[in-house]
Design a protein around this motif. Structure first.
Motif, PDB file in Angstrom:
ATOM      1  N   ALA A  22       0.832  -1.206   0.000  1.00 32.88           N
ATOM      2  CA  ALA A  22       0.000   0.000   0.000  1.00 32.88           C
ATOM      3  C   ALA A  22       0.867   1.257   0.000  1.00 32.88           C
ATOM      4  CB  ALA A  22      -0.942  -0.009   1.205  1.00 32.88           C
ATOM      5  N   GLN A  23       1.964   1.233   0.750  1.00 32.50           N
ATOM      6  CA  GLN A  23       2.871   2.380   0.748  1.00 32.50           C
ATOM      7  C   GLN A  23       3.455   2.616  -0.651  1.00 32.50           C
ATOM      8  OE1 GLN A  23       5.672   1.244   3.780  1.00 32.50           O
ATOM      9  NE2 GLN A  23       4.613   2.445   5.356  1.00 32.50           N
ATOM     10  N   ARG A  24       3.877   1.564  -1.295  1.00 34.47           N
ATOM     11  CA  ARG A  24       4.420   1.686  -2.649  1.00 34.47           C
ATOM     12  C   ARG A  24       3.349   2.182  -3.616  1.00 34.47           C
ATOM     13  NH1 ARG A  24       8.791   2.020  -0.535  1.00 34.47           N
ATOM     14  NH2 ARG A  24      10.115   0.226  -0.204  1.00 34.47           N
ATOM     15  N   ALA A  25       2.138   1.751  -3.414  1.00 38.13           N
ATOM     16  CA  ALA A  25       1.041   2.185  -4.280  1.00 38.13           C
ATOM     17  C   ALA A  25       0.862   3.695  -4.193  1.00 38.13           C
ATOM     18  CB  ALA A  25      -0.251   1.469  -3.884  1.00 38.13           C
ATOM     19  N   GLY A  40      -0.186   2.293  -9.369  1.00 34.42           N
ATOM     20  CA  GLY A  40      -0.536   2.630  -7.986  1.00 34.42           C
ATOM     21  C   GLY A  40      -1.955   2.225  -7.638  1.00 34.42           C
ATOM     22  N   VAL A  41      -2.894   2.512  -8.548  1.00 35.32           N
ATOM     23  CA  VAL A  41      -4.286   2.124  -8.293  1.00 35.32           C
ATOM     24  C   VAL A  41      -4.413   0.605  -8.201  1.00 35.32           C
ATOM     25  CG1 VAL A  41      -6.602   2.092  -9.292  1.00 35.32           C
ATOM     26  CG2 VAL A  41      -5.298   4.222  -9.253  1.00 35.32           C
ATOM     27  N   ALA A  42      -3.714  -0.095  -9.094  1.00 28.78           N
ATOM     28  CA  ALA A  42      -3.746  -1.565  -9.050  1.00 28.78           C
ATOM     29  C   ALA A  42      -3.169  -2.068  -7.726  1.00 28.78           C
ATOM     30  CB  ALA A  42      -2.968  -2.150 -10.220  1.00 28.78           C
ATOM     31  N   LEU A  43      -2.109  -1.433  -7.277  1.00 27.79           N
ATOM     32  CA  LEU A  43      -1.502  -1.847  -6.013  1.00 27.79           C
ATOM     33  C   LEU A  43      -2.350  -1.461  -4.801  1.00 27.79           C
ATOM     34  CD1 LEU A  43       2.294  -1.154  -6.615  1.00 27.79           C
ATOM     35  CD2 LEU A  43       1.131  -3.363  -6.523  1.00 27.79           C
ATOM     36  N   ILE A  44      -3.233  -0.511  -4.951  1.00 26.27           N
ATOM     37  CA  ILE A  44      -4.160  -0.178  -3.866  1.00 26.27           C
ATOM     38  C   ILE A  44      -5.289  -1.205  -3.816  1.00 26.27           C
ATOM     39  CG2 ILE A  44      -5.918   1.488  -3.116  1.00 26.27           C
ATOM     40  CD1 ILE A  44      -3.971   3.697  -4.110  1.00 26.27           C
ATOM     41  N   VAL A  45      -5.771  -1.610  -4.983  1.00 19.14           N
ATOM     42  CA  VAL A  45      -6.866  -2.579  -5.046  1.00 19.14           C
ATOM     43  C   VAL A  45      -6.418  -3.942  -4.523  1.00 19.14           C
ATOM     44  CG1 VAL A  45      -8.363  -3.831  -6.635  1.00 19.14           C
ATOM     45  CG2 VAL A  45      -8.080  -1.371  -6.892  1.00 19.14           C
ATOM     46  N   PRO A  47      -4.110  -4.870  -2.208  1.00 15.62           N
ATOM     47  CA  PRO A  47      -4.110  -5.015  -0.752  1.00 15.62           C
ATOM     48  C   PRO A  47      -5.514  -5.036  -0.144  1.00 15.62           C
ATOM     49  CG  PRO A  47      -2.463  -3.428  -1.383  1.00 15.62           C
ATOM     50  CD  PRO A  47      -3.245  -3.753  -2.616  1.00 15.62           C
ATOM     51  N   ILE A  48      -6.443  -4.313  -0.756  1.00 16.00           N
ATOM     52  CA  ILE A  48      -7.823  -4.342  -0.252  1.00 16.00           C
ATOM     53  C   ILE A  48      -8.404  -5.749  -0.416  1.00 16.00           C
ATOM     54  CG2 ILE A  48     -10.176  -3.517  -0.688  1.00 16.00           C
ATOM     55  CD1 ILE A  48      -8.878  -0.765  -1.328  1.00 16.00           C
ATOM     56  N   ILE A  49      -8.180  -6.334  -1.576  1.00 13.50           N
ATOM     57  CA  ILE A  49      -8.647  -7.704  -1.808  1.00 13.50           C
ATOM     58  C   ILE A  49      -7.933  -8.665  -0.855  1.00 13.50           C
ATOM     59  CG2 ILE A  49      -8.686  -9.610  -3.478  1.00 13.50           C
ATOM     60  CD1 ILE A  49      -9.031  -7.441  -5.669  1.00 13.50           C
ATOM     61  N   GLY A  50      -6.640  -8.490  -0.670  1.00 11.59           N
ATOM     62  CA  GLY A  50      -5.872  -9.335   0.248  1.00 11.59           C
ATOM     63  C   GLY A  50      -6.355  -9.217   1.683  1.00 11.59           C
ATOM     64  N   ALA A  51      -6.628  -7.996   2.125  1.00 11.45           N
ATOM     65  CA  ALA A  51      -7.129  -7.799   3.487  1.00 11.45           C
ATOM     66  C   ALA A  51      -8.493  -8.453   3.668  1.00 11.45           C
ATOM     67  CB  ALA A  51      -7.199  -6.305   3.801  1.00 11.45           C
ATOM     68  N   TRP A  52      -9.350  -8.300   2.664  1.00  8.16           N
ATOM     69  CA  TRP A  52     -10.672  -8.939   2.720  1.00  8.16           C
ATOM     70  C   TRP A  52     -10.530 -10.455   2.838  1.00  8.16           C
ATOM     71  CZ3 TRP A  52     -12.575 -12.288  -1.074  1.00  8.16           C
ATOM     72  CH2 TRP A  52     -13.886 -12.711  -0.877  1.00  8.16           C
TER      73      TRP A  52
END
Length: 151
Positions: A22-25, A40-45, A47-52
């Motif tokens: 997320a930081q790199r994103a 960056g947007v892909a890297l934000i999405v 981690p959200i999927i991973g956290a879920w």
């Protein structure tokens, strides 16, 4: 207990990984370059999927453990007396031979979460993890909707 420690360690490592990604994103998005923003947007999405997925798996594990403890208190937890391979997994033929008993119990009463849970254990012993998880999820759903379970 060993499984719980391994799951917790994996969850902690995954959480650290998700924070770093997320930081790199954010750094990619802040570049202002179109390709950087897309990455960056892909890297934000991700981690959200991973956290879920992490939260979902931890909840599944906790709910499954709660049902194991309840069945154990009631003395209805099946005895694990199947012969084992060197890896510790049950021998497939022995697991398959005992499978019918658990399948028949579910067919007799499809609203019994205990029967579904034992069927999930039987699927797991037979090596069918997908169906095992499906049966355990059914058991969790049925137990949560059973008013007698809360009494």
């Amino acid at each position: 207990m060993k499984g719980r420690v391994a799951a917790l360690l994996t969850a902690v490592l995954l959480a650290i990984y998700l924070v770093l990604v997320a930081q790199r994103a954010v750094l990619f998005v802040l570049t202002g370059e179109p390709i950087g923003i897309v990455i960056g947007v892909a890297l934000i999405v991700l981690p959200i999927i991973g956290a879920w997925a992490l939260v979902r798996e931890l909840m599944f594990g906790a709910r499954t453990q709660r049902l194991v403890e309840q069945l154990d208190r009631e003395g209805e937890l099946p005895v694990d007396d199947l012969p084992k391979r060197a890896s510790g997994r049950p021998e497939r033929d022995a697991a398959d031979a005992s499978f019918g008993l658990y399948r028949d119990a579910v067919e007799k009463d499809e609203s019994d979460w205990r029967a579904w849970f034992r069927l999930g254990l039987a699927y797991d012993a037979s090596g069918d993890r997908r169906r095992a998880r499906q049966a355990l999820r059914t058991a969790i759903t049925l137990e949560r909707s059973d008013p007698r379970a809360r009494a």
